[in-house]
Motif scaffolding. Structure first.
Motif, PDB file in Angstrom:
ATOM      1  N   HIS A   6     -52.535 -47.289 -53.843  1.00 17.37           N
ATOM      2  CA  HIS A   6     -52.990 -46.393 -52.783  1.00 17.37           C
ATOM      3  C   HIS A   6     -53.593 -45.182 -53.293  1.00 17.37           C
ATOM      4  CE1 HIS A   6     -52.193 -44.317 -49.194  1.00 17.37           C
ATOM      5  NE2 HIS A   6     -51.761 -45.184 -48.638  1.00 17.37           N
ATOM      6  N   THR A   7     -54.200 -44.508 -52.498  1.00 15.63           N
ATOM      7  CA  THR A   7     -54.939 -43.250 -52.965  1.00 15.63           C
ATOM      8  C   THR A   7     -54.035 -42.100 -53.287  1.00 15.63           C
ATOM      9  OG1 THR A   7     -55.431 -42.974 -50.975  1.00 15.63           O
ATOM     10  CG2 THR A   7     -57.279 -43.816 -52.236  1.00 15.63           C
ATOM     11  N   ASN A   8     -52.891 -42.124 -52.437  1.00 12.84           N
ATOM     12  CA  ASN A   8     -51.731 -41.130 -52.576  1.00 12.84           C
ATOM     13  C   ASN A   8     -50.883 -41.713 -53.686  1.00 12.84           C
ATOM     14  OD1 ASN A   8     -49.648 -39.900 -52.240  1.00 12.84           O
ATOM     15  ND2 ASN A   8     -49.322 -40.014 -50.375  1.00 12.84           N
ATOM     16  N   PRO A   9     -50.874 -41.006 -54.918  1.00 17.29           N
ATOM     17  CA  PRO A   9     -49.974 -41.625 -55.961  1.00 17.29           C
ATOM     18  C   PRO A   9     -48.397 -41.690 -55.747  1.00 17.29           C
ATOM     19  CG  PRO A   9     -50.941 -39.620 -56.586  1.00 17.29           C
ATOM     20  CD  PRO A   9     -51.418 -39.991 -55.175  1.00 17.29           C
ATOM     21  N   LYS A  10     -47.960 -41.076 -54.626  1.00 15.32           N
ATOM     22  CA  LYS A  10     -46.676 -41.025 -54.309  1.00 15.32           C
ATOM     23  C   LYS A  10     -46.262 -42.331 -53.400  1.00 15.32           C
ATOM     24  CE  LYS A  10     -46.021 -36.268 -54.712  1.00 15.32           C
ATOM     25  NZ  LYS A  10     -45.538 -34.852 -54.092  1.00 15.32           N
TER      26      LYS A  10
END
Length: 195
Positions: free
Chosen positions: A104-108
Motif C-alpha cells: 500500500h502507498t500508505n505505510p501505515k
C-alpha cells in the motif's frame, strides 16, 4: 506471484472459441456449472482444458483443484517454467483476469493494493498449466516466467498467458512448445487497480 484469478467465461463461449481453433470440447464428467467468479484462490476449484490422447482434435473440460501440497505441505500453485521441458500433464487454465498485489502507498496501512490484469485484445484467455494426480486428487498449477513489461512494475515473475493461436500447441504432447513459455509483449495486458 499470482495467487488469485478471475473467470467469468461461460461454457458456450469456451466451446465456441475452441471450436474456432478446431478443437472439440468434451465433458467426460458431465457438463459443469461454470458460475462467474471474481476470485479463484489457492485450493479452490477451477476450469481446465486438457488434451484427450485417444481422440486428436478433442480436449476435455474439467474442474480441478488449484494447487497440490508440496514437500513442505505448502501449496504448489505456481511453478517456474524457466529451463524446463514439460512433456506430459499440460493443461490450459480458463481465465479472463489475474491479480497481483503491491504494498500500500500508505505505510501505515496493513492492506495491499490489488491490480487486475486482463488481455487487451481478447475477452478471455488461457494460462499455461500442468496437472498431476496427488494425494488430494487431480490438481493443477500455473506456470510462471520472467515478467513482461506490463507486469514488471508490479511483480518480479508472471504467469504464462498464452496467445489463442498457441492453445493447440500447448495441448499437443508431440510439440515441445518450450518457446511458448515466455512473457507477453508490451501492451498485451491491461491493468487496473481494484483495491
Amino acid at each position: 506471484m499470482c495467487n488469485d484469478y478471475r473467470s467469468r467465461v461461460d461454457l458456450d463461449t469456451i466451446r465456441q472459441d475452441f471450436s474456432d481453433i478446431k478443437v472439440r470440447i468434451r465433458f467426460p464428467e458431465g457438463i459443469p456449472n461454470l458460475e462467474p467468479r471474481d476470485d479463484i484462490k489457492i485450493t479452490d476449484i477451477g476450469a481446465i482444458v486438457r488434451a484427450t490422447p485417444d481422440e486428436p482434435g478433442t480436449a476435455d473440460l474439467l474442474q480441478r483443484r488449484w494447487s497440490w501440497p508440496g514437500p513442505n505441505k505448502q501449496p504448489v500453485y505456481n511453478f517456474r517454467s524457466d529451463g524446463r521441458h514439460f512433456t506430459n500433464g499440460r493443461c490450459l487454465i480458463v481465465a479472463d483476469g489475474f491479480y497481483e498485489f503491491t504494498k500500500h502507498t500508505n505505510p501505515k496501512s496493513k492492506t495491499k493494493h490489488k491490480w487486475l490484469f486482463t488481455k487487451a485484445d481478447e475477452p478471455w484467455f488461457c494460462i499455461a498449466g500442468i496437472w498431476r494426480s496427488t494425494d488430494v486428487g487431480e490438481a493443477f498449477t500455473m506456470l510462471t516466467t520472467e515478467p513482461g513489461p506490463d507486469v514488471a512494475p508490479y511483480h518480479d515473475r508472471q504467469i504464462v498467458v498464452l496467445h489463442r493461436a498457441d492453445w493447440t500447441r500447448w495441448l499437443d504432447p508431440d510439440d515441445s512448445a518450450k518457446d511458448l513459455l515466455r512473457p507477453l509483449p508490451a501492451g498485451s495486458l491491461r491493468v487496473e487497480q481494484v483495491a
